[in-house]
Scaffold this motif. Structure first.
Motif, short mmCIF file in Angstrom:
data_model
loop_
_atom_site.label_atom_id
_atom_site.label_comp_id
_atom_site.label_asym_id
_atom_site.label_seq_id
_atom_site.Cartn_x
_atom_site.Cartn_y
_atom_site.Cartn_z
N GLN A 128 0.86 -1.18 0.00
CA GLN A 128 0.00 0.00 0.00
C GLN A 128 0.90 1.23 0.00
O GLN A 128 1.88 1.31 0.73
N ASP A 129 0.54 2.20 -0.83
CA ASP A 129 1.34 3.41 -0.98
C ASP A 129 0.41 4.58 -1.28
O ASP A 129 -0.82 4.42 -1.24
N VAL A 130 0.98 5.72 -1.56
CA VAL A 130 0.18 6.88 -1.96
C VAL A 130 0.69 7.40 -3.30
O VAL A 130 1.88 7.28 -3.63
N LEU A 131 -0.24 7.96 -4.06
CA LEU A 131 0.09 8.64 -5.32
C LEU A 131 -0.13 10.13 -5.09
O LEU A 131 -1.19 10.54 -4.59
N ILE A 132 0.87 10.93 -5.44
CA ILE A 132 0.79 12.38 -5.26
C ILE A 132 1.23 13.06 -6.55
O ILE A 132 1.75 12.41 -7.47
N ARG A 133 1.02 14.36 -6.64
CA ARG A 133 1.46 15.10 -7.82
C ARG A 133 2.99 15.10 -7.93
O ARG A 133 3.69 15.12 -6.92
N ALA A 134 3.48 15.07 -9.13
CA ALA A 134 4.92 14.97 -9.35
C ALA A 134 5.69 16.15 -8.75
O ALA A 134 6.85 16.01 -8.36
N ASP A 135 5.05 17.32 -8.67
CA ASP A 135 5.73 18.50 -8.14
C ASP A 135 5.46 18.72 -6.65
O ASP A 135 5.84 19.77 -6.10
#
Length: 278
Positions: A128-135
């Motif tokens: 399990q992880d998180v996805l965030i904006r590249a910046d």
């Protein structure tokens, strides 16, 4: 209609022809040629980019590539595979009823599931992880999700687990699907999306999102993906052998790169058969 008598010589020729036809049929039974009506039915997800997705051109994703490889090792050509959608809540029932021969659908091996079905593998260790904006340079640890707007998908416990155990001040934002979260993540309506890193990488690898998102790399849980078969099925050992061959001939590495590469997914090495990480 008159029936003609068949001479002994003609009967012999006919018998030889039938014997030859039967021998040819043996080749088809082994999966070396299609068109003999032999099929294998495989359960996959239809709505997970990078893993199992139904597209206008057919079926694509890492699970699809793994399942196709296994099916070929079992003696089936690609046109002998019948794909069936296997939603998470239906997987055990589909196997128990015999609706499918096996399931490769982000199917984590758990003690509860092992009471109902058998598993070959694992063939992928996800987390399990998180996805965030590249910046986004603010979210560097799970604790940084406090006060962040976290996408909460109906029917999933991932976001709630983060709020309960790691970031109690996280603001859960309800969305119907993971796909629906992505535009919100892109435009800033939400700050993060959480589920298995393999699933997140699949979404991020889509052409319209390349370079726009990144994985946090938090490894919050271990998710051991296995191939489900009916309890007591002799397919388990055969599938395990096929998975070992897929790793040894580097087809596994190619499937990872093809499906997750654009998301810069830092995958774990291929797990050894039976090595289930708790």
């Amino acid at each position: 209609m008159k029936l003609r008598k068949v001479s002994a010589a003609s009967a012999a020729v006919l018998a030889l022809a039938l014997t030859a036809t039967a021998c040819g049929g043996d080749d088809n039974d082994s999966g070396s040629s299609g068109g003999d009506g032999k099929k294998i039915t495989i359960g996959i997800k239809f709505d997970q980019p990078g893993l199992g997705q139904k597209t206008p051109d057919g079926y694509a994703g890492f699970d699809v590539d793994v399942a196709t490889y296994v099916a070929k090792k079992l003696g089936y050509t690609e046109d002998q595979i019948e794909w069936k959608e296997s939603k998470s809540a239906d997987r055990e029932t589909m196997l128990q009823r015999g609706d499918v021969d096996f399931i490769a659908a982000t199917y984590s091996i758990t003690p509860e599931r092992q009471e109902k079905v058998d598993f070959a593998g694992p063939y992928l260790l996800a987390h399990q992880d998180v996805l965030i904006r590249a910046d986004d340079d603010k979210i560097k640890s799970p604790e940084d999700l406090n006060d962040a707007k976290l996408c909460s998908v109906t029917g999933s416990t991932s976001a709630q687990n983060v709020k309960d155990k790691l970031a109690p001040k996280a603001q859960l934002q309800p969305y119907p699907t993971y796909s629906a979260c992505l535009p919100g993540l892109q435009n800033g309506a939400i700050d993060a999306l959480t589920t298995d890193d393999s699933i997140l990488a699949g979404y991020a690898a889509q052409s319209q999102f390349k370079g726009k998102f990144k994985l946090g790399g938090f490894k919050l849980t271990n998710e051991n993906y296995g191939i489900g078969v009916k309890k007591g099925s002799d397919l388990k050992d055969k599938i395990n052998k096929a998975l070992e061959e897929m790793v040894s001939d580097k087809s596994w590495d190619k499937a990872v790169e093809d499906n997750f590469g654009p998301a810069n997914y830092k995958n774990e090495p291929a797990p050894k058969i039976g090595d289930i990480k708790s």
